[in-house]
Design an enzyme around this catalytic site. Structure first.
Site, PDB file in Angstrom:
ATOM      1  N   HIS A 199      -7.607  -4.911  -1.936  1.00  0.00           N
ATOM      2  CA  HIS A 199      -6.540  -4.312  -1.139  1.00  0.00           C
ATOM      3  C   HIS A 199      -6.418  -4.977   0.235  1.00  0.00           C
ATOM      4  O   HIS A 199      -5.321  -5.166   0.736  1.00  0.00           O
ATOM      5  CB  HIS A 199      -6.827  -2.818  -0.965  1.00  0.00           C
ATOM      6  CG  HIS A 199      -5.654  -2.031  -0.498  1.00  0.00           C
ATOM      7  ND1 HIS A 199      -4.726  -1.523  -1.368  1.00  0.00           N
ATOM      8  CD2 HIS A 199      -5.242  -1.678   0.742  1.00  0.00           C
ATOM      9  CE1 HIS A 199      -3.799  -0.863  -0.687  1.00  0.00           C
ATOM     10  NE2 HIS A 199      -4.083  -0.952   0.597  1.00  0.00           N
ATOM     11  N   ASP A 252      -8.271  -4.405  -6.553  1.00  0.00           N
ATOM     12  CA  ASP A 252      -7.937  -3.374  -5.579  1.00  0.00           C
ATOM     13  C   ASP A 252      -8.624  -2.057  -5.948  1.00  0.00           C
ATOM     14  O   ASP A 252      -8.442  -1.542  -7.045  1.00  0.00           O
ATOM     15  CB  ASP A 252      -6.413  -3.194  -5.556  1.00  0.00           C
ATOM     16  CG  ASP A 252      -5.936  -2.423  -4.336  1.00  0.00           C
ATOM     17  OD1 ASP A 252      -6.621  -1.457  -3.943  1.00  0.00           O
ATOM     18  OD2 ASP A 252      -4.887  -2.795  -3.790  1.00  0.00           O
ATOM     19  N   SER A 288       0.850  -1.193   0.000  1.00  0.00           N
ATOM     20  CA  SER A 288       0.000   0.000   0.000  1.00  0.00           C
ATOM     21  C   SER A 288       0.900   1.262   0.000  1.00  0.00           C
ATOM     22  O   SER A 288       1.747   1.386  -0.882  1.00  0.00           O
ATOM     23  CB  SER A 288      -0.951  -0.049   1.190  1.00  0.00           C
ATOM     24  OG  SER A 288      -1.967   0.907   1.051  1.00  0.00           O
TER      25      SER A 288
END
Lengths: 561, 561
Positions: free
Chosen positions: A536, A504, A424
């Site tokens: 995600h 995601d 991330s």
């Protein structure tokens, strides 16, 4: 058999369960656990763990001790984080209830209602579910979260006055009238607990961003009051449960537990949750080198393990602070010195690597790599001033902090090879680092990375556009472009392993595909792994394996020579 | 530990060595083997295997029995198939010699010279290396290969008259004068062995594409003569070694070995090479269910194993012929009936799955899947008429043949789930099948696939543009577009696993990336794995693991539920 052993180790490691005490329902301990391979809500019913949810959950809330059910949200679109709302009860039954098809970022409830914040492409709103009926109460600023409700109102917090460097709290009644409040303009203040007329706040307003403390706001008298908690410890972060009068106080990545001011002795590490049941205190605890366990402390403060876990040998743990123009705290786990060392950059960015068990770090360490995890400026856990330093400067000062930690790894003799890895925002820092500080690294591993803030902004929903407008101090397209890894793709010098989930919706895949094509055009060495039907968030042990396996094999190949 | 066991099985399986007898140097057996994890040239020197090459090799040639060295080419650009020429000698020494930086597709040599065909972006030429000096002799049609030389001339074959349905042979002297010859216009004729004035040919010209036989062409008298070989077997393909008077005769995917007309009894399967040393005959043999071994047969035809291999249990092997508008032969390996079944489509397309050990098929079978490998029209091994049926029709009739085999797998009750998998042209067929015949499959696995013939044509060097102009019967852009998987990407219904090497110069990555973005735009379920520093050819056991591991994990996840 070198890969086979690696995979065995990975599978064993990610299966080590994670526990988090949430609270209680009718004197039954309620906690999150991954014991059966997916994040689920469990109850401890006379000493036995009972799974209350049928498949992985995404969002839940503090259980209400007077009730026998808890609401939660579950992803219903293969990782795209479109959520549906359910309730689970102590019988282990699960019911889906009417809910909007949006990204749910927070939930709160009482006996009558469930409230939530939900984001669509266009807006973020507060929804109310009452007698199974859904209604939209009001739209709110995107970066807002509900934390508690009672029969009269909803409380919560967020960036409510358009100042990315402050957070305010709100009180909304069920006709949708909203008050935005703060004990001091420019302070970071969160409302988290509602008790009668008292709103419990955690705020930095008395300390100029040094540390947080607990306060109350009286809805009638409109008075703010400091909650006096007699503890012999000066925390930077604090959590206070007014119902149980339990305190979790945290500083330098470790936390302590206090019962009416009296410390309950726990091992070094962090406490991920605590609650009082009758006259016993249950809490979940872990450290970077010891997996989660759930303990019970009796009236005398004597503790015993009620939910145990595996023992693992993680090697030697240090904590250092390095100087750039700020102090950069970092956790250092040594397996082999000098050895191949990974600078592990956490996500968020408003998060931290504290001294708690980490699903992504543990397999790296057990595979024999040294791991150093910096808490760069913008991390939580060191006061709001430190946290807010990255506003308007993502990939700037924070990247300098990470590079400083890399230099330490080399100069201290810990690393003979040094790479950077993250997921991330950590994946973003990884791609930016190998492009902007190309000579500093031997390899990079980027998961769920941001490759191009500009394209990501266009693809984001209301919540994540709001997130980016805070991070970049407004919709600053020029700065977004300058701070995007794709701008520096042609500078990359070292092998890259890029891992990204197909679905995601926080850090979308398509900018990363463009980044990879840039690498390809420029003849760079890279691996690229796209994982299907995953988003995600990591809900399952299997998901963690899918994401980590390519990384571990990439590292193995590099370190084979 | 399910993944760990899978990887262990994969590692064990790909490490099973592959052997191919090349011939002899000074009465020492010379053979190719992957025993030490990479394709290398070995000599058997008084009973002991000696590795003659230091790292993987890409191209070699038949050793000359009167010499003590052999030339070979090695990829020097990380899988891009830009080759350098070396020689290895019986002492196990290796020398690099001056060579062009081109893709080398064939090599031949004698005591004085090494000749080769090399392709650049712009042209394909014959190069001569004499006393370490490199010179370009002449440019030739791209799809041409040298096979032998002597002090007077070079022989070889190819598509030399611009007719994609015929092959001719050539004789070139060292001043570059080239004669293009054929015993019959429109025949498929290859020159492979030069002995004095005699050029040995393998040609279909007497059988109208039914089968091949051995002929000679006399350079002086310009006469063609059938070589009478008294064997009690009617082969479709034949190889005859005039020096050793050994014959390898093949039909229906299995071959037999004859010594001066007398059959040497071998197990069912195929013989990948044979040579006579003194009065013993050495040959390499395998089948789809038994790994390669090297045998020795004495004067009486009694055989013993000289280079052994592992035993594995591969289950039950069948051979069927299915009817479309042609007979489609297929190999059937059953592990579990009914079970998850993979239709394995070979590459080439001018190649076949015969009854020999297959590096890509074996791990699938040992992982528990049924595998059915069709020899669709265009395959070798069934005569030139069958082979040439795909000219001007790639992805047409051949795809129908593959679908027919899929239907057989389901209707015969072998398959409860059926997918398609292939590498190179097999990867192309896989992507085309899941787009054009979307309802027929439960999954697809495409390695080194062709996604867009049009873009591939632009990216190809002289050799592969030549290959495509043969396959498409000219530079037929419209047909290329119509037969490209990317045209049908939006029709895909089933999970796809796409595996591609970064440096592939035969089936380049970038069209596949565009294909994947089409899948992504259309919200398809897929995995995509890009492998770094690897090209189209598989030189190492490690490379095979990198390519196969994502496929096996993908299959495992699908079959988990």
């Amino acid at each position: 058999m070198e890969y086979a052993e690696l995979v065995k180790l990975l599978e064993e490691t990610v299966k080590i369960p994670i526990y988090g005490v949430l609270g209680k329902l009718r004197n039954n301990l309620i906690y999150l656990a991954t014991s059966e391979g997916e994040i689920s809500i469990y109850a401890l019913v006379n000493g036995k763990s009972v799974k209350l949810t049928k498949s992985p959950i995404a969002v839940t809330t503090r259980p209400k001790s007077n009730l026998d059910f808890i609401p939660f949200a579950r992803d219903v679109e293969k990782g795209k984080e479109i959520h549906a709302v359910y309730i689970a009860n102590l019988k282990g039954e699960e019911f889906q209830i009417e809910s909007p098809r949006v990204r749910i970022s927070s939930l709160a409830y009482d006996s009558k209602r469930i409230v939530l914040t939900g984001s669509s492409q266009s807006e973020t709103s507060i929804y109310v579910i009452e007698n199974g009926k859904l209604s939209k109460l009001t739209t709110i600023p995107p970066f807002s979260f509900v934390t508690d409700i009672n029969e009269k109102c909803i409380i919560g917090s967020g960036v409510l006055k358009g100042n990315p460097r402050s957070q305010e709290f709100f009180i909304i009644n069920f006709s949708g009238e909203m008050q935005v409040l703060t004990p001091k303009e420019g302070s970071v203040t969160n409302a988290y607990y509602l008790m009668g007329n008292k709103v419990y706040l955690i705020s930095d307003y008395e300390t100029l961003g040094e540390s947080y403390w607990v306060y109350t706001y009286d809805i009638e008298s409109k008075e703010y009051k400091r909650v006096e908690i007699p503890i012999e410890f000066k925390p930077v972060e604090i959590y206070y449960d007014p119902e149980d009068s339990l305190v979790i106080a945290k500083r330098d990545g470790e936390s302590r537990l206090f019962d009416n001011g009296k410390e309950i002795k726990t091992p070094r590490g962090t406490i991920s949750g605590a609650t009082r049941i009758c006259d016993e205190i249950y809490f979940s605890h872990s450290s970077l080198v010891s997996p989660y366990k759930i303990y019970k402390a009796n009236r005398e403060g004597k503790t015993e393990i009620v939910v145990d876990n595996r023992k693992v040998d993680m090697g030697e743990l240090d904590y250092v602070k390095l100087k750039t123009d700020v102090d950069v705290p970092a956790w250092v786990i040594k397996r082999k010195v000098p050895g191949s060392t990974i600078i592990y950059v956490h996500g968020g960015p408003w998060s931290e690597v504290d001294n708690s068990w980490d699903l992504l770090i543990a397999p790296l360490v057990l595979a024999g790599y040294n791991v150093i995890a910096p808490n760069y400026r913008g991390s939580t856990g060191y006061g709001s001033r430190f946290m807010l330093m990255n506003i308007g400067d993502p990939g700037g000062g924070d990247l300098r902090d990470v590079v400083k930690v890399r230099d330490y790894a080399v100069e201290s003799g810990i690393a003979n090879k040094v790479g950077i890895m993250g997921y991330s925002y950590g994946g973003y820092m990884t791609l930016l680092a190998v492009g902007k500080e190309a000579s500093k690294w031997d390899f990079g591993i980027a998961g769920a990375a941001v490759a191009d803030w500009v394209e990501m902004y266009d693809l984001s929903d209301s919540l994540f556009r709001g997130f980016m407008e805070i991070l970049f101090n407004g919709k600053n397209i020029e700065l977004m472009r300058e701070r995007s890894p794709i701008t520096y793709a042609s500078n990359v010098k070292v092998p890259l392993c890029i891992i990204h989930s197909q679905n995601d919706t926080r850090t979308p895949l398509s900018p990363v595909m463009r980044y990879v094509q840039e690498l390809h055009k420029n003849g760079k060495t890279y691996e690229f792994h796209v994982i299907p039907n995953l988003g995600h968030a990591i809900y399952k042990v299997e998901d963690a394996i899918d994401l980590l396996l390519p990384a571990l094999i990439f590292l193995k190949k590099l370190n084979r020579g």
